[in-house]
Design an enzyme around this catalytic site. Structure first.
Site, short mmCIF file in Angstrom:
data_model
loop_
_atom_site.label_atom_id
_atom_site.label_comp_id
_atom_site.label_asym_id
_atom_site.label_seq_id
_atom_site.Cartn_x
_atom_site.Cartn_y
_atom_site.Cartn_z
N LYS A 1 40.34 -30.37 6.78
CA LYS A 1 41.15 -30.67 5.61
C LYS A 1 41.04 -29.49 4.65
O LYS A 1 39.97 -28.88 4.51
CB LYS A 1 40.62 -31.96 4.95
CG LYS A 1 41.46 -32.50 3.80
CD LYS A 1 40.87 -33.83 3.31
CE LYS A 1 41.69 -34.46 2.20
NZ LYS A 1 41.13 -35.76 1.77
N SER B 1 44.65 -39.39 1.64
CA SER B 1 45.02 -38.01 1.39
C SER B 1 44.81 -37.08 2.58
O SER B 1 45.40 -36.01 2.62
CB SER B 1 44.23 -37.48 0.20
OG SER B 1 42.84 -37.44 0.50
N SER C 1 40.73 -42.24 2.07
CA SER C 1 41.51 -41.08 2.49
C SER C 1 41.28 -40.60 3.92
O SER C 1 41.97 -39.71 4.40
CB SER C 1 41.28 -39.91 1.54
OG SER C 1 42.02 -40.10 0.36
#
Lengths: 105, 500, 503
Positions: B82, B157, B181
Site C-alpha cells: 500500500k 482504503s 481498511s
C-alpha cells in the site's frame, strides 16, 4: 448547538487549512453532520470508567538505550534536505514568520 | 513443475519452486510484471510499479540460491505494498497531492521484513488519500476498479492492494487497517485480508492515520498465503522502533490445518439484524455457520452490548489522531509547498489547502475541533471510556467462544459515486471498526459470489488479542468448505503472467 | 520609577519560575538515536524521527527518564508511578511534527520543594515580617514549592535572516536547523512562592548546582542549555488575590533574572500606582537597555489540543526503577556543604562555594586525599581564594602550594605569585619555590637572632608596644622581614616578637 460558520473558520485557521467561502459552507455542513454522528458517545454514564488511550494491554515502560546510531537511521545532509521545498546551504528555509504565533519560543 | 500461470500458484509453491530450481525468482518477477502489464490497465491497482527493484530483489534471491545460502519463506514471491508504506527507491504518496513525488529516505519495518523473507517488491498500490475512505475513490491520482466488476469500487482504503491480489497481479499484498481498511476491500474483492492484533506488526515507516487504531496486515487469495506473510511480519520479534509493538512468537502455519471440532464460534444476533446488512452477506454468515458446525465447531450466541457505539467512538478517536498525525504536512521539510508565499502562515495554510483532498481536510478539521479545549471532555475522553466498555464486551464474549463470526461489510461492492455523502460512507465499516477500537485481530474470508449480485461475498472472523492464529485456523476451515481457494477474478485470470 | 526596596514595602511581588534544562550529558535525543548536538553544522544529527518524516515513530530514551526521576528525587518531588506523554500542537516549523511531545496533567515528578537560604545584602530585598522569620543578621530561609518537573523534547533552532539581522519582525525568511530538535528537555515549574528577585536568582543557582551535581546537564544559561522564564505579578501588601502576571523571556544569566524581575516589579508598580492596567503578556528582557519590552499579548489562553500520545506506551515506573535512580544520586550540595563544615571546619560560605560546583568539589576532595590534617584548612582556603583565579591548576599543584602555606614556607602573596608562574605548566610549586629561593625560614634559631637584633635597635617602638600600642608590632615584623631579606616568615616573626615583648 450547531457549529457556526465563524467557528469553523476559526478551526480552519488554527489547523492551517485555507478554505474558500464555498468550502467553508460545505465544511460547516459536514462538521455538524459528523458531530451528530458522535451523539451516542454523549448518551453514556461513564462515571468511574477508565479511558483506554492505548489498546496495548499492560504494555508500559517501553524505552530504548541511550546509544547513538550514526549509520542506520542518521540521514546525510543531502538526503535530509532532498524532499524540502526550499533550503539554503545546510538549512531548511521558510518565508517570513511575521504574523505567526510561536515567535517567542 | 511445468509451465503455469503465476496466478495459480500459492506463495509457498512459488517459494518452493524457486528453492528447488523449478524456476528462478527473476522468472517469477518477470511473470508478475507481465501480469501487471496485461491486467493493471483495467484495474489500476498500482500507483507505481517498481520493476527495477523487483528484478534486483529477484536477482539477489537467485544469487543466494546459487551460492547455497538458505532462502527465505517468501523467496521470489511477488508482493505489493500500500502506498502509505515507505520503501527506499519508490515514491510514498499516500495517494495524495501532498506527497506526490515524495521519496522516503527509509523503509518501513513491515516492508523490510517481507523483503528479508525473500519477497519480490512489484510496486505500490492505490488507496484512499491518507487512508481516509472505504472505496479508494479519494485517491488524488486515479480510481481503482474492482476486478470482479470494473464499474464498481474495490473498497478501501487499501483498495489497490485488495484489487492487485484479486486480479492475480501479485500473490500477496500489504494493507493497513484503521477501521476496516484491509477487511472491507478484501471482502469487496473476494480475497483474504487480515488485520492482526494491534502491536503484532510494526507500524514504523507506515504513514500514520490513527496511531492507536492502525495495523498492517496481508492480503492473499489463500488463507495459507496470509499465514505465510504473517510469519514473515512477526518472526523477527517486536520492532524496537515502534514503542507499541509486541512480541508475537507464533508460527501461523503450524496449526493452520487443525480441526475446529469442539471449538466454539460466537455469533452476535444483534449484528445480523443490523439495518443495511444485505441478504447476500447475511446468507454468507449462515453458510459459514453451517460449514463450521459441519466440521464439529459449536456455535453460541454472544453479546456485544456497546458495539453500536463503536462508529461514534471511532469517529472521535480517528479524526483526532489524524489531525495530529497530519499536522506535520506543512510543506517545509517535504511535501507540497505552495509557491510564491510571502509569509510562513500563508505558505502553511495554502500548502495544506491545496495539498490535501477534501476528505483529508474534513477529518483534520473534525479532529482539530474535537481536541479543542472544552470539547475534548465532551467527546474525546468519553470516547476513550466507551472504548474501555467495548473492549470489555469482547473480553466477556471471548470467555464463551474462541472467535466471533460476523459480516465483514454490510453489502457487496458498490458503484463509483454511489455513496457520495461522507457520513454515509462511514457506515461501510460498521462491522469492522469495533475491532480496531478494541485492538483485536480480524480476518475477512471470501465466501464465493452472491447469488443475486454475482459479486464476492464474505464473512469476518474476529478473535481475542494475540490469538490471531485461531483466526487463521477458523478461516482455513471456512475456506476448505465454502470458497474455492486461490480464486482470481475471472476477467483477469490467466491474462499475462505465464511462468516460462 | 521607584526603587525596588521602596516598591516592595507597599507591594508584594509574586514570582514563579519555569526552568527548561536540556539533558546535555546524554548521548542521544529523547525519542530517537541521533547524537545530541554541541556546535555541529546545521542538520548534522537528524533522522526520520526528529525530522518528523511520514511514518516515523518515537521511542523514549531510558536514560532521560532516569535523569528526570533523579532530578525529581533531588528536589523532593513525589515520583509519579503512572504518567504518559502527550502531544501539544502548534503550527511552527521548529517542531518537526507540528506538535511537541511533552507530558500532560501528571508529570514524572510532582510536588517537590527546595529551601532557599537567603543572606547578605540580597536578604534585605524582602521586607521584615513578610512571611519569613529573619535571623539576627537578616538572613532567612524561604521554602519554595515545585509544582512539577516534566519530560519533553526541545525545538529546532531558527535563524531569522534579512532585514535587521536576528530580529524576527524584520526578517524576510528563516532558516531551520533540526539538530536541537528532539533534545531531551526537562521543564520545572515552581509554585508562585518567590517574593524577591534575589530569591528567584538563588533558586536558579541552587537548581543549577543540584542538576550539575546530578550530572544530567551542563546547565549553561549562556548557551541556553538551561533557560528560565520568570512570571511576576504584584499585589498590595495584605491582598490575597493574585494580580495579572507578565512573563519574562530571554534571561540568560543569573544577573539578568534578577535585574529583569527587578525592572518588571518596578514597572508594574508604576503602572498600577498611576491607575493603569498590567496586561497579561510576554516580555523580552533587553540586558543592554536594562528593560523589558512587550513581545506578545496573550488575549486568550493558547489551545494546544493536548491529548495522550498514542504512539508512546504509558509509564508505570516500578519501585526498582525509582530505587535504581535514587542510588545513582550523588551527595547533593547542601549535604556536601554540611559535611565540609563538620569534617573540615570550613565556614558556611566557603563550604557552600566548594560544594556548589561538582567539579570543584571533586577537585577539592581529590586534592585532600593523602593530605595531613593540618593542611586541610589551608587547602580549603586555597580552593576558595586562589584556585578560581588559576583555572589550569592540577591537584598536585594545589596540594603542593597548600603544604607550603600550611608550614608557613611562603606567604599568601607569594603563593599567588607562585601559582601565577606554575599554572600554565605542571611544575611543582615546591620545586619552584626552592629554585627561586622563595622559601621562608621558620627556624627559630636563625629568626630569633634577627628578632633580637630588631628589638635591640627599635627601642622606641618597643616602648610604645609596652605602653599599649599593639599596632606597632606590624612595624617590627616589617623590620624583621627587611633584615631577613624576605626569607623569614612573617607569621613566625609575629609570633616570636609577641612572645618576647609579652615576657
Amino acid at each position: 448547538m450547531p457549529l457556526t460558520r465563524e467557528e469553523v473558520a476559526g478551526i480552519a485557521d488554527y489547523a492551517r487549512i485555507a478554505l474558500t467561502d464555498a468550502e467553508l459552507d460545505e465544511m460547516t455542513t459536514y462538521m455538524n453532520e459528523a458531530v451528530e454522528l458522535l451523539e451516542p458517545i454523549r448518551q453514556y454514564d461513564l462515571e468511574g470508567v477508565e479511558p483506554t488511550f492505548h489498546p496495548i494491554g499492560d504494555l508500559s515502560n517501553v524505552m530504548s538505550d541511550d546509544v547513538p546510531d550514526t549509520s542506520v537511521r542518521a540521514l546525510p545532509i543531502d538526503v535530509a534536505l532532498e524532499n524540502a521545498g526550499a533550503s539554503r546551504d545546510r538549512s531548511f528555509r521558510v518565508p517570513s514568520i511575521l504574523g505567526d504565533q510561536g515567535g517567542d519560543r | 513443475m511445468c509451465a503455469a500461470n503465476l496466478d495459480q500458484l500459492s506463495a509457498s509453491q512459488i517459494a518452493a519452486g524457486v528453492a528447488a530450481g523449478d524456476f528462478t525468482a527473476v522468472e517469477v518477477a518477470r511473470a508478475a510484471l507481465d501480469a501487471v502489464e496485461q491486467r493493471d490497465g483495467e484495474v489500476q491497482a498500482f500507483l507505481q510499479v517498481s520493476a527495477d527493484l523487483a528484478i534486483a530483489a529477484a536477482e539477489a534471491t537467485d544469487a543466494a540460491r546459487a551460492a547455497g545460502r538458505p532462502l527465505g519463506p517468501l523467496a521470489g514471491v511477488p508482493v505489493a505494498f500500500k502506498d502509505n508504506m515507505n520503501l527506499v527507491g519508490t515514491r510514498t504518496t499516500c495517494a495524495s497531492r501532498m506527497l506526490e513525488g515524495y521519496e522516503s529516505p527509509y523503509t518501513a519495518t513491515c516492508v523490510q521484513r517481507l523483503l528479508d523473507a525473500g519477497a519480490t517488491p512489484v510496486g505500490k498500490t492505490n488507496m484512499d488519500e491518507f487512508a481516509f475512505g472505504s472505496s479508494t475513490e479519494s485517491s488524488a491520482f486515479h480510481p481503482t476498479y474492482n476486478p470482479w466488476d470494473t464499474t464498481r469500487v474495490p473498497g478501501g482504503s487499501s483498495g489497490g492492494s485488495a484489487a492487485a491480489v484479486a486480479a492475480g497481479e501479485v500473490t500477496v499484498a500489504l494493507g493497513s487497517d484503521t477501521g476496516g481498511s484491509i477487511r472491507q476491500p478484501a471482502s469487496l474483492c473476494g480475497v483474504v485480508g487480515m488485520k492482526p492484533t494491534y502491536g503484532a506488526v510494526s507500524r514504523y515507516g507506515v504513514v500514520a492515520f490513527g496511531s492507536s487504531l492502525d495495523q498492517v496486515g496481508p492480503f492473499g487469495r489463500r488463507v495459507e498465503d496470509v499465514a505465510l506473510a504473517m510469519n514473515a511480519l512477526v518472526a523477527a520479534g517486536r520492532d524496537p522502533y515502534d514503542s507499541t509493538s509486541q512480541d508475537c512468537p507464533v508460527d501461523f502455519l503450524e496449526h493452520l490445518e487443525d480441526p475446529v471440532e469442539g471449538r466454539t464460534v460466537g455469533v452476535v444476533p444483534q449484528l445480523l439484524e443490523a439495518e443495511g446488512l444485505s441478504r447476500e452477506e447475511r446468507t454468507a454468515i449462515q453458510q459459514a455457520t453451517v460449514a463450521l458446525e459441519a466440521q464439529g465447531a459449536r456455535v453460541v450466541e454472544v453479546e456485544l452490548p456497546n458495539i453500536a457505539s463503536a462508529i461514534a467512538a471511532y469517529y472521535v478517536i480517528a479524526p483526532c489522531e489524524a489531525f495530529s498525525n497530519l499536522a506535520r504536512f506543512d510543506g517545509v521539510r517535504y511535501g507540497y509547498q505552495e509557491p510564491g508565499c510571502s509569509t510562513l502562515a500563508e505558505q502553511t495554510s495554502l500548502s495544506r489547502a491545496h495539498g490535501f483532498g477534501e476528505e483529508a481536510k474534513r477529518r483534520q478539521m473534525l479532529g482539530a475541533y474535537l481536541l479543542s479545549s472544552g470539547v475534548y471532555d465532551k467527546y474525546y475522553y468519553p470516547a476513550q471510556q466507551v472504548r474501555t466498555l467495548i473492549t470489555a464486551d469482547y473480553v466477556r464474549a471471548y470467555e464463551k467462544c474462541d472467535v466471533i463470526l460476523l459480516p465483514a461489510t454490510p453489502r457487496t461492492a458498490f458503484r463509483f459515486g454511489e455513496i457520495s455523502d461522507p457520513t454515509e460512507m462511514y457506515a461501510s465499516d460498521m462491522f469492522t471498526i469495533s475491532n480496531n477500537i478494541a485492538g483485536n485481530g480480524g480476518i475477512s474470508v471470501p465466501m464465493g459470489v452472491g447469488a443475486e449480485s454475482g459479486l464476492p461475498v464474505s464473512v469476518q472472523l474476529q478473535g481475542p488479542a494475540f490469538k490471531d492464529r485461531s483466526l487463521l485456523t477458523f478461516a482455513r476451515a471456512i475456506e476448505r468448505s465454502c470458497s474455492a481457494e486461490g480464486v482470481v477474478a475471472p476477467a483477469f485470470a490467466g491474462k499475462g503472467g505465464e511462468l516460462q | 520609577m521607584k526603587k525596588l526596596a521602596e516598591v516592595l514595602r507597599d507591594w508584594e511581588a509574586v514570582i514563579g519560575l519555569e526552568v527548561h534544562t536540556e539533558l546535555t550529558t546524554l548521548e542521544t535525543k529523547m525519542f530517537c538515536n541521533c547524537r545530541l548536538s554541541h556546535d555541529d553544522e546545521p542538520n548534522t544529527n537528524v533522522c526520520p524521527v526528529c525530522l518528523g518524516m511520514p511514518g516515523a515513530l518515537p521511542v523514549p530514551n531510558k536514560k532521560a527518564i532516569e535523569s528526570i526521576v533523579m532530578a525529581g528525587l533531588a528536589t523532593n518531588c513525589e515520583i509519579q508511578r503512572h504518567s504518559m506523554f502527550y502531544r501539544k500542537h502548534y503550527f511552527y516549523p521548529d517542531m518537526a511534527k507540528n506538535f511537541q511531545t511533552t507530558q500532560g496533567p501528571v508529570a514524572f515528578c510532582m510536588h517537590g520543594h527546595l529551601d532557599l537560604e537567603v543572606s547578605g545584602a540580597g536578604a534585605a530585598e524582602r521586607p521584615d515580617g513578610t512571611g519569613v522569620e529573619k535571623a539576627g543578621d537578616g538572613s532567612y530561609v524561604a521554602p519554595v514549592r515545585i509544582l512539577r518537573i516534566h519530560m519533553e523534547e526541545d525545538a529546532a533552532k531558527m535563524v531569522h535572516v534579512g532585514g535587521e539581522e536576528g530580529r524576527i519582525t524584520a526578517a524576510t525568511e528563516s532558516l531551520i536547523d533540526y539538530n536541537r530538535c528532539g533534545t531531551p528537555l526537562i521543564e520545572l515549574v515552581t509554585e508562585p512562592d518567590l517574593r524577591t528577585p534575589e530569591e528567584a536568582r538563588l533558586f536558579m543557582e541552587k537548581l543549577r548546582e543540584t542538576f550539575l551535581t546530578l550530572g544530567i546537564s551542563d546547565c549553561s544559561l549562556e548557551s541556553g542549555s538551561m533557560r528560565c522564564d520568570g512570571n511576576v505579578s504584584l499585589r498590595r501588601r495584605g491582598e490575597t488575590r493574585l494580580g495579572t502576571k507578565t512573563e519574562m523571556k530571554n534571561i540568560n544569566s543569573f544577573k539578568s533574572l534578577h535585574d529583569a524581575l527587578e525592572y518588571e516589579i518596578c514597572r508594574q508598580a508604576e503602572v498600577l500606582e498611576e491607575g493603569g492596567i498590567v496586561y497579561q503578556e510576554t516580555r523580552h528582557w533587553e540586558p543592554s537597555r536594562r528593560r523589558t519590552v512587550v513581545m506578545r499579548v496573550k488575549e486568550t489562553a493558547d489551545d494546544y489540543r493536548l491529548f495522550p500520545d498514542p504512539d508512546l506506551a504509558p509509564f508505570d515506573l516500578t519501585d526498582e526503577f525509582i530505587e535504581h535512580c535514587r542510588e545513582r544520586i550523588p551527595e547533593l550540595p547542601d549535604a556536601k556543604r554540611e559535611r565540609y563544615m563538620a569534617d573540615y571546619g570550613l565556614k558556611k560560605k566557603d563550604a557552600a562555594q566548594l560544594a556548589g560546583d561538582p567539579k570543584v568539589a571533586a577537585f577539592f576532595e581529590e586534592a585532600l586525599s593523602g593530605v595531613g590534617e593540618k593542611v586541610v584548612g589551608t587547602l580549603a582556603n586555597v580552593m576558595v581564594n586562589l584556585v578560581p583565579s588559576f583555572p589550569g591548576l592540577t591537584v598536585e599543584q594545589v596540594r603542593g602550594i597548600s603544604g607550603l602555606l600550611a608550614e608557613d614556607a611562603v606567604t599568601f602573596a607569594q603563593a599567588r605569585e607562585v601559582l601565577e608562574a606554575v599554572s600554565q605548566s605542571s611544575e611543582d610549586p615546591v620545586a619552584y619555590v626552592d629554585a627561586h629561593g622563595m622559601r621562608q625560614s621558620t627556624d627559630e634559631g636563625a629568626l630569633g637572632a634577627i628578632v633580637d637584633e630588631v628589638l635591640g635597635r627599635c627601642t622606641d617602638q618597643v616602648q610604645q608596644y609596652r605602653d599599649g600600642n599593639k599596632k606597632v608590632l606590624g612595624f617590627l615584623v616589617g623590620q624583621c622581614m627587611k633584615a631577613a631579606k624576605g626569607s623569614g616568615n612573617p607569621k613566625a616573626f609575629n609570633k616570636m616578637l609577641a612572645e618576647r615583648l609579652g615576657a
